[in-house]
Write a protein that holds these residues in place. Structure first.
Motif, PDB file in Angstrom:
ATOM      1  N   PRO A  86       0.813  -1.227   0.000  1.00 31.17           N
ATOM      2  CA  PRO A  86       0.000   0.000   0.000  1.00 31.17           C
ATOM      3  C   PRO A  86       0.842   1.271   0.000  1.00 31.17           C
ATOM      4  O   PRO A  86       0.485   2.262  -0.655  1.00 31.17           O
ATOM      5  CB  PRO A  86      -0.831  -0.118   1.284  1.00 31.17           C
TER       6      PRO A  86
ATOM      7  N   CYS B 107       2.022   1.840  -3.470  1.00 31.51           N
ATOM      8  CA  CYS B 107       0.922   2.386  -4.284  1.00 31.51           C
ATOM      9  C   CYS B 107       0.813   3.884  -4.069  1.00 31.51           C
ATOM     10  O   CYS B 107       0.650   4.664  -5.027  1.00 31.51           O
ATOM     11  CB  CYS B 107      -0.390   1.709  -3.910  1.00 31.51           C
TER      12      CYS B 107
ATOM     13  N   SER C 270      -3.039   8.043 -12.518  1.00 29.59           N
ATOM     14  CA  SER C 270      -2.398   7.449 -11.348  1.00 29.59           C
ATOM     15  C   SER C 270      -3.027   6.116 -10.984  1.00 29.59           C
ATOM     16  O   SER C 270      -2.333   5.167 -10.612  1.00 29.59           O
ATOM     17  CB  SER C 270      -2.491   8.407 -10.155  1.00 29.59           C
TER      18      SER C 270
ATOM     19  N   VAL D  77      -1.137   2.543 -10.601  1.00 26.59           N
ATOM     20  CA  VAL D  77      -1.183   1.764  -9.359  1.00 26.59           C
ATOM     21  C   VAL D  77      -1.623   0.333  -9.635  1.00 26.59           C
ATOM     22  O   VAL D  77      -1.022  -0.630  -9.134  1.00 26.59           O
ATOM     23  CB  VAL D  77      -2.122   2.431  -8.340  1.00 26.59           C
ATOM     24  N   TYR D  78      -2.639   0.159 -10.462  1.00 27.25           N
ATOM     25  CA  TYR D  78      -3.139  -1.195 -10.703  1.00 27.25           C
ATOM     26  C   TYR D  78      -2.213  -1.981 -11.625  1.00 27.25           C
ATOM     27  O   TYR D  78      -2.182  -3.216 -11.553  1.00 27.25           O
ATOM     28  CB  TYR D  78      -4.576  -1.141 -11.227  1.00 27.25           C
TER      29      TYR D  78
ATOM     30  N   LEU E  26       0.128  -3.283  -9.020  1.00 24.71           N
ATOM     31  CA  LEU E  26      -0.478  -4.379  -8.264  1.00 24.71           C
ATOM     32  C   LEU E  26      -0.523  -5.667  -9.088  1.00 24.71           C
ATOM     33  O   LEU E  26      -0.359  -6.764  -8.541  1.00 24.71           O
ATOM     34  CB  LEU E  26      -1.888  -3.986  -7.822  1.00 24.71           C
TER      35      LEU E  26
ATOM     36  N   TYR F 266      -9.202  -5.283  -4.319  1.00 25.81           N
ATOM     37  CA  TYR F 266      -8.733  -4.493  -5.448  1.00 25.81           C
ATOM     38  C   TYR F 266      -9.831  -3.548  -5.941  1.00 25.81           C
ATOM     39  O   TYR F 266      -9.553  -2.417  -6.356  1.00 25.81           O
ATOM     40  CB  TYR F 266      -8.295  -5.412  -6.586  1.00 25.81           C
TER      41      TYR F 266
ATOM     42  N   VAL G  30      -7.677   5.007  -3.807  1.00 26.00           N
ATOM     43  CA  VAL G  30      -6.546   5.341  -4.674  1.00 26.00           C
ATOM     44  C   VAL G  30      -6.830   6.631  -5.435  1.00 26.00           C
ATOM     45  O   VAL G  30      -5.978   7.521  -5.533  1.00 26.00           O
ATOM     46  CB  VAL G  30      -6.260   4.180  -5.651  1.00 26.00           C
TER      47      VAL G  30
ATOM     48  N   ILE H  57      -5.623   3.359   1.705  1.00 23.26           N
ATOM     49  CA  ILE H  57      -5.465   2.309   0.684  1.00 23.26           C
ATOM     50  C   ILE H  57      -5.274   0.953   1.345  1.00 23.26           C
ATOM     51  O   ILE H  57      -5.858  -0.055   0.915  1.00 23.26           O
ATOM     52  CB  ILE H  57      -4.280   2.649  -0.234  1.00 23.26           C
TER      53      ILE H  57
END
Length: 263
Positions: A68, A71, A120, A124-125, A128, A143, A150, A221
């Motif tokens: 996190p 992220c 963004s 981030v994903y 992940l 998720y 997020v 997050i």
């Protein structure tokens, strides 16, 4: 209403076009957190075991703990990079042209924030997804639940970047200011270490981390990824967003901030 939506579509679309044409920006956003995840975390694993703390139900590895925070690191760097492009636009004159449109400044800046925050979220994903390839996973529904957190974190950190861009006159000065803001915010937070570990080392450091808005982006997050709600973190993020947003509006006010300095 259609005119306002056209402005939103144009500014967000411009942000996505800029992102598509700057592939190195996407790669650089992933390299930094992956270095921490795959190299530093592996070295710190034995020295920094993490006990059972909310939202976790059992002992976890250090790699799982810092995801996190990494992220949030992506959100922070992307918010700063988006603001760097604002400084560039100001020097090229396009920002002045944008702010002289008949639409209010708050709407123009909000559209810019929405566009950068959406980018963004994609970054981030992507991170992940790569982390999942190394067997660092969260609950599947986590998720989905983390998307609002997020996105909100991206808006807050993007607003902070707007504040910085409104007070920096020259493009070459922005990199130094970015480092002055990014690294203290990142290291003086719960991104890499739980706050209780900070308290064991120094109560002062713990208090600084507890006052750092970035800490609450990380915790918001973190809890959402594990399908839990952290009301304190949400209030901190919302409050910080309002403060940074108001400061950005002041900075971009033609009578006080950007335009007055440039005239």
């Amino acid at each position: 209403m259609s005119a306002w939506l056209n402005v939103l579509r144009a500014i967000v679309g411009r942000e996505f076009l800029r992102f598509v044409h700057q592939r190195e920006r996407f790669l650089s956003a992933l390299v930094r957190p992956l270095v921490w995840l795959l190299i530093f975390a592996a070295g710190f694993r034995a020295a920094l075991g993490v006990s059972i703390i909310p939202p976790y139900q059992t002992y976890i590895t250090y790699e799982t703990y810092i995801v996190p925070g990494l992220c949030a690191m992506i959100l922070l760097f992307n918010g700063m990079q988006s603001s760097l492009s604002l400084v560039y636009d100001r020097e090229m004159g396009s920002m002045r042209l944008l702010l002289t449109s008949p639409f209010p400044r708050w709407w123009l800046l909000l559209c810019r924030l929405l566009g950068s925050s959406a980018i963004s979220v994609l970054q981030v994903y992507a991170f992940l997804a790569i982390a999942a390839l190394f067997d660092i996973t969260m609950p599947l529904m986590g998720y989905v639940a983390a998307v609002p957190g997020v996105f909100l974190g991206g808006i807050m950190l993007g607003a902070l970047g707007l504040v910085l861009s409104s007070f920096i006159k020259q493009l070459e000065n922005f990199a130094g200011v970015m480092n002055f803001v990014i690294f203290p915010m990142f290291f003086l937070s719960s991104a890499l270490y739980p706050l209780w570990k900070m308290a064991e080392s120094s109560e002062l450091l713990h208090d600084i981390c507890a006052l750092n808005p970035f800490t609450y982006v990380v915790e918001l997050i973190r809890f959402l990824l594990y399908l839990q709600f952290n009301g304190v973190a949400l209030l901190w993020v919302l409050g910080s967003t309002l403060v940074f947003g108001a400061a950005a509006l002041w900075g971009y006010d033609p009578s006080r901030g950007l335009m007055k300095r440039k005239s």
